[in-house]
Write an enzyme that holds these catalytic residues in place. Structure first.
Site, PDB file in Angstrom:
ATOM      1  N   CYS A 137       0.829  -1.207   0.000  1.00 20.46           N
ATOM      2  CA  CYS A 137       0.000   0.000   0.000  1.00 20.46           C
ATOM      3  C   CYS A 137       0.861   1.254   0.000  1.00 20.46           C
ATOM      4  O   CYS A 137       1.104   1.867   1.037  1.00 20.46           O
ATOM      5  CB  CYS A 137      -0.966   0.033   1.170  1.00 20.46           C
ATOM      6  SG  CYS A 137      -2.195   1.343   0.956  1.00 20.46           S
TER       7      CYS A 137
ATOM      8  N   CYS B 127      -5.777   1.918  -4.080  1.00 23.37           N
ATOM      9  CA  CYS B 127      -5.222   2.539  -2.872  1.00 23.37           C
ATOM     10  C   CYS B 127      -6.146   3.685  -2.457  1.00 23.37           C
ATOM     11  O   CYS B 127      -6.054   4.782  -3.012  1.00 23.37           O
ATOM     12  CB  CYS B 127      -3.812   3.051  -3.146  1.00 23.37           C
ATOM     13  SG  CYS B 127      -2.988   3.649  -1.655  1.00 23.37           S
TER      14      CYS B 127
END
Length: 433
Positions: free
Chosen positions: A190, A370
């Site tokens: 991430c 994301c």
């Protein structure tokens, strides 16, 4: 954040079978498994459920040493005081698909020429086909002094479940001083999470009337704020709103916790590196991240140590019965849970087609998502694939902050993770049955 890393668990030196009620002793594998899945994180559980949904009779073993399973994407929200940390963890046997063999042991090495997985307790698990979803390892030890400082002296990280509440403790108590946020070299899980920690912290300080007295600095090893250029303008508006300073090519290498100093190697335009010490009241660290040793040290790894795969099929280029997905694989996609969700469908459909002697039907386009939490109540939902191609799921401008994306991130996705992704409910994945 994304798929879980497979770490050695000292309490898991025995292997067990979960069906899921009973536990069988080690050395119970008197025949070869149809499929062995290495890793019980997001990617491992999702692909196992996907395989069984398509072919319920498969004999599958999941090798995973931990007895708990974490929903890591919520840890950033925990660090912002917006999510209960207890809701991010469940017992592993609650998420393990019914009917599989859960081997609760750590992997020592993979022996692809012999079609077996060697465990740290010395036992070998034979397979016909192998899926590696082992996650990655957070290399805290690569930053000198960091391990001794974590959880005290104002040093924290949302990349560890036990530290995310400490992040919030620091944020809500801080009224002045310097707050440093760091991001190491890519790839990491991430890639937006280091920024999200900064944005949520700044949003709280702004609401509390303290932001003007706090010096905020984001230190990143990279040369840009975010790797997909289309999202940078929206993010820069928040950087300016929060009066944050950006330090590019600035990599954290050491921490002096008691002295409250962070040391960065800063590279200039000519490529020269200078060691710079920066004082702090709060330091949010994102550690370097690497593939597990049993992958990095194997013939299955690429030159960078990640599990080598064909970027479209997710199959190993030299071992036709071996696939990988999630954070461990070498495909140049964002390492997120959303990527693992799409990859689980690709691997399951391709592996089963291969077992039947058919062409592999699925191709992975590099999709990852994301959700960039830029303030409480708003998210930039960054969805993109290989080459930074935008791949939005919804008919909205994906580059703009959205309240709808916040509801998705904070409310819907946690529920869907436990009740959808881990149960092979493959909505909006372009699934192939």
């Amino acid at each position: 954040m994304s798929t879980q890393s497979m770490q050695h668990d000292p309490a898991s030196e025995t292997a067990g079978q979960i069906s899921p009620e009973g536990v069988a002793p080690a050395c119970a594998w008197d025949e070869t498994f149809d499929v062995v899945v290495v890793g019980g994180g997001s990617a491992g559980i999702a692909v196992t459920a996907s395989l069984l949904r398509r072919q319920p009779g498969l004999k599958i073993a999941v090798v995973e040493p931990r007895d708990t399973h974490d929903y890591q994407p919520a840890w950033t929200l925990v660090g912002g005081g917006l999510f209960d940390v207890d809701r991010t963890r469940r017992a592993m046997n609650e998420v393990m698909p019914k009917g599989v063999t859960w081997i609760r042991a750590a992997v020592a090495r993979i022996e692809p020429d012999e079609n077996r997985v060697r465990l740290e307790n010395g036992e070998a698990v034979p397979y016909r086909d192998l899926v590696v979803a082992a996650g990655l390892r957070l290399a805290w030890e690569r930053i000198e002094g960091l391990e001794q400082a974590l959880g005290k002296y104002g040093v924290t990280s949302n990349y560890r479940r036990d530290l995310a509440p400490y992040t919030w403790e620091l944020v809500r108590s801080m009224r002045s001083g310097t707050a440093l946020f760091t991001q190491p070299a890519m790839p990491i899980k991430c890639a937006g999470a280091p920024q999200k920690a900064m944005y949520l912290s700044c949003d709280h300080w702004r609401r509390a009337g303290a932001l003007e007295r706090i010096n905020v600095e984001f230190n990143t090893d990279g040369a840009v704020l975010f790797g997909v250029a289309a999202f940078v303008p929206s993010l820069m508006k928040y950087v300016h709103r929060y009066r944050a300073n950006l330090a590019f090519r600035s990599n954290l290498v050491a921490v002096d916790g008691p002295g409250k100093l962070a040391y960065f190697d800063v590279k200039d335009a000519a490529g020269e590196t200078t060691r710079v010490a920066k004082p702090f009241e709060m330091l949010h660290v994102v550690p370097p991240q690497v593939a597990p040793d049993f992958v990095r040290d194997s013939q299955l790894a690429d030159a960078a140590g990640w599990f080598e795969v064909d970027h479209a099929t997710l199959r190993h280029p030299r071992y036709a019965n071996v696939f990988a997905l999630g954070d461990v694989c070498s495909a140049p996609n964002a390492k997120t849970a959303a990527a693992a969700r799409k990859q689980a469908v690709i691997v399951a459909s391709n592996l089963l087609a291969m077992r039947s002697g058919l062409p592999m039907p699925s191709r992975y386009d590099g999709y990852g998502a994301c959700p960039l939490t830029v303030e409480r109540g708003k998210v930039v939902l960054a969805e993109f694939g290989y080459g930074g191609k935008l791949l939005p799921t919804f008919p909205l401008d994906p580059t703009k902050p959205s309240k709808l994306a916040w509801l998705l991130k904070a409310k819907l996705l946690p529920w869907f993770y436990w009740n959808g992704m881990l149960k092979a409910r493959e909505w909006l994945t372009g699934k192939h049955a």
